[in-house]
Design a protein around this motif. Structure first.
Motif, PDB file in Angstrom:
ATOM      1  N   SER A 253      38.826  43.815  22.358  1.00  0.00           N
ATOM      2  CA  SER A 253      39.999  44.340  23.055  1.00  0.00           C
ATOM      3  C   SER A 253      41.210  43.441  22.811  1.00  0.00           C
ATOM      4  O   SER A 253      42.298  43.906  22.476  1.00  0.00           O
ATOM      5  CB  SER A 253      39.667  44.417  24.550  1.00  0.00           C
ATOM      6  OG  SER A 253      40.769  44.854  25.273  1.00  0.00           O
ATOM      7  N   ARG A 257      44.300  44.735  20.630  1.00  0.00           N
ATOM      8  CA  ARG A 257      45.420  45.197  21.440  1.00  0.00           C
ATOM      9  C   ARG A 257      46.661  44.320  21.307  1.00  0.00           C
ATOM     10  O   ARG A 257      47.779  44.813  21.378  1.00  0.00           O
ATOM     11  CB  ARG A 257      45.008  45.275  22.908  1.00  0.00           C
ATOM     12  CG  ARG A 257      44.181  46.509  23.181  1.00  0.00           C
ATOM     13  CD  ARG A 257      43.784  46.601  24.607  1.00  0.00           C
ATOM     14  NE  ARG A 257      43.297  47.954  24.870  1.00  0.00           N
ATOM     15  CZ  ARG A 257      42.508  48.285  25.854  1.00  0.00           C
ATOM     16  NH1 ARG A 257      42.109  47.357  26.691  1.00  0.00           N
ATOM     17  NH2 ARG A 257      42.120  49.514  26.031  1.00  0.00           N
ATOM     18  N   ARG A 298      32.077  49.262  24.979  1.00  0.00           N
ATOM     19  CA  ARG A 298      31.731  48.787  26.316  1.00  0.00           C
ATOM     20  C   ARG A 298      30.678  49.662  26.988  1.00  0.00           C
ATOM     21  O   ARG A 298      30.241  49.379  28.079  1.00  0.00           O
ATOM     22  CB  ARG A 298      32.995  48.829  27.179  1.00  0.00           C
ATOM     23  CG  ARG A 298      33.327  47.526  27.811  1.00  0.00           C
ATOM     24  CD  ARG A 298      34.566  47.706  28.634  1.00  0.00           C
ATOM     25  NE  ARG A 298      35.591  46.811  28.174  1.00  0.00           N
ATOM     26  CZ  ARG A 298      36.871  47.041  28.288  1.00  0.00           C
ATOM     27  NH1 ARG A 298      37.291  48.158  28.819  1.00  0.00           N
ATOM     28  NH2 ARG A 298      37.736  46.158  27.876  1.00  0.00           N
TER      29      ARG A 298
ATOM     30  N   ARG B  81      42.779  43.088  28.522  1.00  0.00           N
ATOM     31  CA  ARG B  81      41.519  43.549  29.121  1.00  0.00           C
ATOM     32  C   ARG B  81      41.822  44.593  30.197  1.00  0.00           C
ATOM     33  O   ARG B  81      42.670  44.380  31.053  1.00  0.00           O
ATOM     34  CB  ARG B  81      40.764  42.373  29.727  1.00  0.00           C
ATOM     35  CG  ARG B  81      40.364  41.345  28.683  1.00  0.00           C
ATOM     36  CD  ARG B  81      39.574  40.231  29.305  1.00  0.00           C
ATOM     37  NE  ARG B  81      38.369  40.735  29.953  1.00  0.00           N
ATOM     38  CZ  ARG B  81      37.494  39.941  30.557  1.00  0.00           C
ATOM     39  NH1 ARG B  81      37.694  38.640  30.573  1.00  0.00           N
ATOM     40  NH2 ARG B  81      36.429  40.451  31.117  1.00  0.00           N
ATOM     41  N   ASP B  82      41.115  45.709  30.126  1.00  0.00           N
ATOM     42  CA  ASP B  82      41.372  46.769  31.094  1.00  0.00           C
ATOM     43  C   ASP B  82      40.144  47.087  31.934  1.00  0.00           C
ATOM     44  O   ASP B  82      40.104  48.120  32.593  1.00  0.00           O
ATOM     45  CB  ASP B  82      41.853  48.039  30.393  1.00  0.00           C
ATOM     46  CG  ASP B  82      40.793  48.615  29.485  1.00  0.00           C
ATOM     47  OD1 ASP B  82      39.807  47.901  29.192  1.00  0.00           O
ATOM     48  OD2 ASP B  82      40.937  49.766  29.067  1.00  0.00           O
ATOM     49  N   ASP B  83      39.135  46.212  31.882  1.00  0.00           N
ATOM     50  CA  ASP B  83      37.961  46.525  32.689  1.00  0.00           C
ATOM     51  C   ASP B  83      38.278  46.307  34.167  1.00  0.00           C
ATOM     52  O   ASP B  83      39.085  45.449  34.538  1.00  0.00           O
ATOM     53  CB  ASP B  83      36.731  45.719  32.250  1.00  0.00           C
ATOM     54  CG  ASP B  83      36.995  44.251  32.137  1.00  0.00           C
ATOM     55  OD1 ASP B  83      36.315  43.480  32.794  1.00  0.00           O
ATOM     56  OD2 ASP B  83      37.931  43.886  31.375  1.00  0.00           O
ATOM     57  N   VAL B 100      48.309  47.005  30.723  1.00  0.00           N
ATOM     58  CA  VAL B 100      47.324  46.751  29.674  1.00  0.00           C
ATOM     59  C   VAL B 100      47.977  46.935  28.311  1.00  0.00           C
ATOM     60  O   VAL B 100      48.707  47.908  28.084  1.00  0.00           O
ATOM     61  CB  VAL B 100      46.129  47.712  29.841  1.00  0.00           C
ATOM     62  CG1 VAL B 100      45.108  47.480  28.732  1.00  0.00           C
ATOM     63  CG2 VAL B 100      45.476  47.506  31.199  1.00  0.00           C
TER      64      VAL B 100
END
Lengths: 453, 228
Positions: A253, A257, A298, B81-83, B100
């Motif tokens: 990620s 990103r 994930r 991180r988007d968790d 995010v």
């Protein structure tokens, strides 16, 4: 065969079977011994009665009247059937069949013992047993001053059979008690064996259901304890792998990103033109694809090891969610789902996202007022989730990953396809008489239920 | 003009975002490391801090803690991180909002303005309730009433209505609504906005064909108007 499906049942059946086999093998000699013993006892009893009668006769004090009274008392008290055949052929005491009398009277009977004592009693022979129809007769000859008399004590097969039956019942009851004891002992042993196995299996089910903190108690026989130890080691390993995956997903990620943010900001900074707008679209598509990629990476972390959901509830929920928009756009919505629950191998979030993507596709690419149908139907090994509309349909080229579905980014079909394929199913285009759309095949969840012992 | 402290180690993002936010009317001070961020926080008050957590020298969470301790301006965390666990951790640690990556400059601008509006309205002592004709929204109690009757809204519907009421009469594009209400790092999910607007209309007792408060402007967006 389901009766023998559990280990406990098998142990019980084995123990009871072995006990039954031992009883059956022992039954033949035991029955033989019981029969001989019954006849022996009856013969012994009859001999005693005959000899005591003979002794009485040998005293010389007995006349027909007293002897008849004696025999009556003897037969009643001793449950015997003693008959005395006097020298003149008269039979006193218990009535005796003529055939028996004939057979017994063929000879003189057992030889009299000449006793040399000084008791002035007559002589008495030893006892002899003769087989007759329907039983045996114990014969003793007694002599007194008036002549010889034959004392006959009858042993009928029927009376011995009663004794044998009684003894058989006792032995049979004992065998039954033995079987019950074997069953109880086997059950206790099986429970002790199965309980730790069951707990270990419960742990495995919990792990499979996504409870990664579940651990088996190390108990029971060495072999079972070892299974628990190995299962716990496997669970630890799964934890490690998931942790690694989580870190890898986070790393992925971050790695993807951050540079994409720079690209996006740089593209936005370009002077407005068709080219820059095209670039912005491409970047937006790249971002959506990236989000799906990270989400897919994930997946094991998010869903656990055994994703499943109740499809009818999810489909109803998502259809309800889209209904107000459909009503605002004058779209007729037809919803067809089974009345009973249908469990599929898909996470609720994935199935919901897939259906949202397909419905969004319909809303985005068909004119307002176009009716659509959401249909969930059971099929071999799974379910079909169809989203159909009365629009122009989706070109086959849209099925290629990332390609346009009716002019959009194509990601909607990719999301739906990913959900279907994650469950072991597939996506295909559907063309019916007046409607066109997409069919998702989702595998049903066939996790076998463990049989509780 | 809002004074923004931008803490970002990636030089390409830092440069582009500084330029874009400046063009959007912010005064931007940008730093590349945690140490520089702490120096900037102690030396000068900033209206808002945009903080990247992945800094080369100090973990961004430490900078967040220092910002909290200094009671400096609200912090928007820019994270890759988007968790859910990470988002909850950040918000619990004191972040006022998060965005995010990848995000656009417009999204960051909208988020900065939303955070400033929120913090400023908190500071105001006056009644924070939003009232448009018979429609009353209480942002603190998170309740909505229509003509005196309570309206049951989901979290997103509430946030959507709050934004529309705060900017009453202004046509808001779906992109703006997505950026402000949804944590969407990308555009293109117009239907998400559409379907929530439909739900909102239904709960407010109106339809797209017969609008009362929510008026769609075809091809542009939606606005909330006073029906009286």
């Amino acid at each position: 065969m389901r009766l023998l499906a559990t280990l406990r049942a098998r142990v019980i059946v084995l123990a009871v079977g072995v006990a039954a086999l031992v009883i059956i093998l022992a039954a033949v000699p035991i029955a033989f011994l019981l029969r001989n013993s019954a006849y022996g006892d009856a013969e012994h009893h009859a001999t005693d009665a005959a000899q005591s009668t003979a002794d009485y006769i040998s005293t010389g004090n007995a006349n027909d009247t007293t002897l008849t009274a004696y025999l009556k008392r003897l037969n009643e008290r001793g449950n015997t059937s003693v008959t005395v055949v006097m020298g003149d052929g008269d039979a006193l005491g218990a009535p005796l069949d003529q055939e028996v009398l004939t057979k017994v009277g063929r000879d003189q009977g057992p030889e009299l013992h000449l006793d040399h004592d000084r008791d002035n009693l007559g002589e008495v022979s030893s006892a002899r047993t003769i087989d007759v129809d329907g039983g045996r007769v114990v014969q003793v000859v007694a002599q007194n001053g008036q002549g010889q008399a034959q004392v006959l004590a009858l042993i009928t097969d029927d009376s011995v059979a009663d004794t044998i039956r009684e003894r058989d019942l006792i032995v049979g009851g004992s065998a039954l008690v033995l079987l019950v004891l074997a069953c109880v002992a086997a059950d206790l042993t099986a429970r002790r064996l199965v309980r730790p196995l069951q707990r270990t299996a419960d742990t495995a089910v919990a792990l499979s259901g996504g409870d990664l903190a579940a651990r088996a108690r190390v108990e029971g026989p060495v072999e079972v304890a070892r299974v628990a130890i190995e299962l716990n080691a496997l669970a630890d390993r799964i934890d490690d792998l998931l942790l690694q995956e989580r870190e890898a997903a986070a790393d992925l990620s971050h790695r993807l990103r951050t540079p994409l943010t720079a690209v996006r900001l740089a593209v936005e900074a370009l002077p407005a033109s068709d080219r820059s707008r095209d670039l912005e679209d491409q970047v937006a598509h790249l971002e959506r694809s990236l989000t799906q990629l990270i989400k897919a990476a994930r997946r094991p972390v998010r869903e656990g090891l055994h994703p499943r959901c109740e499809a009818t509830a999810v489909v109803r929920g998502r259809a309800d969610f889209w209904t107000p928009l459909a009503e605002d756009q004058d779209r007729r919505v037809t919803l067809e789902v089974p009345e009973h629950p249908v469990w599929v191998r898909s996470a609720e979030e994935d199935l919901g996202a897939a259906l949202d993507a397909l419905l969004e596709n319909v809303v985005a690419h068909t004119p307002e007022g176009t009716a659509f149908t959401v249909r969930l139907a059971e099929a071999a090994g799974g379910v079909h989730l169809d989203v159909l509309d009365e629009g122009p349909g989706i070109p086959v080229v849209a099925l290629q990953r990332g390609r346009s579905d009716r002019g959009s980014t194509g990601l909607g079909l990719d999301i739906a396809r990913a959900a279907a394929e994650a469950s072991g199913g597939s996506l295909e285009l559907l063309h019916e008489a007046t409607e066109h759309g997409v069919r998702l095949f989702l595998r049903t969840d066939a996790q076998p239920a463990l049989i509780n012992s | 003009m809002p004074d923004v402290l931008l803490v970002e180690d990636d030089s390409a993002i830092r440069t582009a975002l500084t330029r874009a936010l400046t063009q959007l009317g912010h005064v931007v001070t940008s730093v590349a490391t945690g140490a520089e961020a702490m120096t900037a926080l102690t030396s000068h008050d900033h209206d808002v801090v945009v903080l990247d957590l992945g800094l080369p020298d100090i973990d961004g969470s430490r900078v967040l803690e220092v910002s909290q301790a200094l009671r400096s301006g609200p912090v928007i965390v820019a994270t890759a991180r988007d968790d859910e666990a990470e988002v909850i951790r950040l918000l619990n640690a004191g972040a006022d909002d998060y965005l995010v990556k990848p995000f656009s400059a417009a999204q960051m601008d909208a988020r900065i303005r939303a955070v400033l509006r929120r913090t400023r309205s908190r500071a105001d002592d006056e009644d924070q309730r939003l009232v448009v004709a018979g429609l009353v929204l209480d942002p603190v109690g998170r309740t909505v009433e229509l003509d005196g009757a309570p309206v049951d809204l989901t979290r997103k519907e509430f946030d959507l209505l709050q934004l529309l009421m705060q900017r009453r009469g202004e046509v808001l594009s779906k992109q703006t609504l997505l950026a402000e209400v949804w944590q969407q790092p990308w555009g293109g999910a117009d239907r998400t906005v559409d379907v929530h607007l439909s739900w909102l209309r239904r709960k407010l007792g109106e339809t797209a064909a017969g609008p009362r408060f929510l008026v769609s402007v075809r091809g542009v967006g939606v606005k909330l108007v006073d029906p009286t």
